[in-house]
Design a protein around this motif. Structure first.
Motif, PDB file in Angstrom:
ATOM      1  N   ASP A 238      54.078  33.779  39.260  1.00  0.00           N
ATOM      2  CA  ASP A 238      53.932  33.534  40.722  1.00  0.00           C
ATOM      3  C   ASP A 238      53.210  34.422  41.300  1.00  0.00           C
ATOM      4  O   ASP A 238      52.526  34.155  42.512  1.00  0.00           O
ATOM      5  N   HIS A 239      53.342  35.844  40.977  1.00  0.00           N
ATOM      6  CA  HIS A 239      52.759  36.639  41.699  1.00  0.00           C
ATOM      7  C   HIS A 239      51.150  36.684  41.662  1.00  0.00           C
ATOM      8  O   HIS A 239      50.331  36.737  42.366  1.00  0.00           O
TER       9      HIS A 239
ATOM     10  N   ARG B  57      51.163  42.132  47.850  1.00  0.00           N
ATOM     11  CA  ARG B  57      50.661  41.742  49.122  1.00  0.00           C
ATOM     12  C   ARG B  57      50.013  42.865  49.642  1.00  0.00           C
ATOM     13  O   ARG B  57      49.776  42.507  51.084  1.00  0.00           O
TER      14      ARG B  57
ATOM     15  N   ASP C  73      44.999  33.401  45.453  1.00  0.00           N
ATOM     16  CA  ASP C  73      44.880  32.998  46.827  1.00  0.00           C
ATOM     17  C   ASP C  73      44.132  33.860  47.649  1.00  0.00           C
ATOM     18  O   ASP C  73      43.453  34.016  48.658  1.00  0.00           O
ATOM     19  N   ASP C  74      45.078  35.276  47.806  1.00  0.00           N
ATOM     20  CA  ASP C  74      44.798  36.176  48.561  1.00  0.00           C
ATOM     21  C   ASP C  74      43.391  36.818  48.411  1.00  0.00           C
ATOM     22  O   ASP C  74      42.943  37.216  49.307  1.00  0.00           O
TER      23      ASP C  74
ATOM     24  N   THR D  37      49.935  33.668  43.738  1.00  0.00           N
ATOM     25  CA  THR D  37      49.526  34.053  45.262  1.00  0.00           C
ATOM     26  C   THR D  37      48.438  35.123  45.294  1.00  0.00           C
ATOM     27  O   THR D  37      47.772  34.830  46.268  1.00  0.00           O
ATOM     28  N   TRP D  38      48.189  36.174  44.302  1.00  0.00           N
ATOM     29  CA  TRP D  38      47.362  36.926  44.252  1.00  0.00           C
ATOM     30  C   TRP D  38      45.890  36.234  44.504  1.00  0.00           C
ATOM     31  O   TRP D  38      44.811  36.592  45.169  1.00  0.00           O
TER      32      TRP D  38
END
Length: 178
Positions: free
Chosen positions: A150-151, A61, A157-158, A154-155
């Motif tokens: 999952d990481h 993150r 999208d980030d 999310t990545w």
């Protein structure tokens, strides 16, 4: 598609922007081939220093703080002084040692978010590398393992949010699709 020699030639044809040196930022989407391109360019320029900005992130993150970390590295270099950055240890999940970078003729930063607009004045050449989402996800999971799905989701999208905010692709001098 620009070759590594064309990327290097384009940077060397421009005036120095990082003090007496030049800065190539190879930004783009995760899993698109930025690291491969940076290594190929560095093979042609033995004086080049390559830093993978994945090592400058505070974990999965860490994208929001990356630009400030890179800016803090670059500003001293632009003044002819040694710059520093702190390495993230992905295995230990924490900050590790601080590394020094001395001013030189060519610095290559490669990684998602490596070309923040806050230090555009120091960038000699901005290269954007992209590939479709499915290909990038497959490459990432092949490298990091399926347990990181999952990481990675999310990545993805980030990084989309970061690049939309920074308008990175539109600022690029060269766009490469892999």
């Amino acid at each position: 598609m620009a070759s590594p020699s064309e990327v290097l030639a384009a940077a060397l044809a421009r005036p120095a922007t990082l003090g007496a040196g030049r800065l190539i930022c190879i930004d783009g989407l995760a899993g698109s081939g930025k690291t491969t391109l940076a290594a190929a360019v560095a093979e042609l320029a033995p004086e080049a220093v390559v830093i993978g900005t994945d090592e400058m992130l505070e974990g999965w993150r860490g994208l929001p703080g990356l630009g400030a970390s890179i800016d803090a590295l670059l500003r001293p270099l632009a003044s002819g002084e040694t710059g520093q950055w702190r390495r993230w240890d992905w295995v230990a999940d924490g900050w590790a040692e601080t590394r020094d970078v001395t001013p030189g003729p060519l610095l290559i930063l490669e990684g998602v978010g490596s070309a923040a607009s806050s230090y555009d004045d120091l960038v000699t050449l901005l290269v954007w590398v992209e590939a479709d989402r499915e290909t990038r996800l497959a490459r990432g999971l092949a490298r990091d393992g399926d347990d990181q799905l999952d990481h990675w989701l999310t990545w993805l999208d980030d990084e989309t949010a970061l690049h939309e905010r920074e308008n990175t692709r539109a600022r690029a001098d060269i766009v490469i699709r892999t």
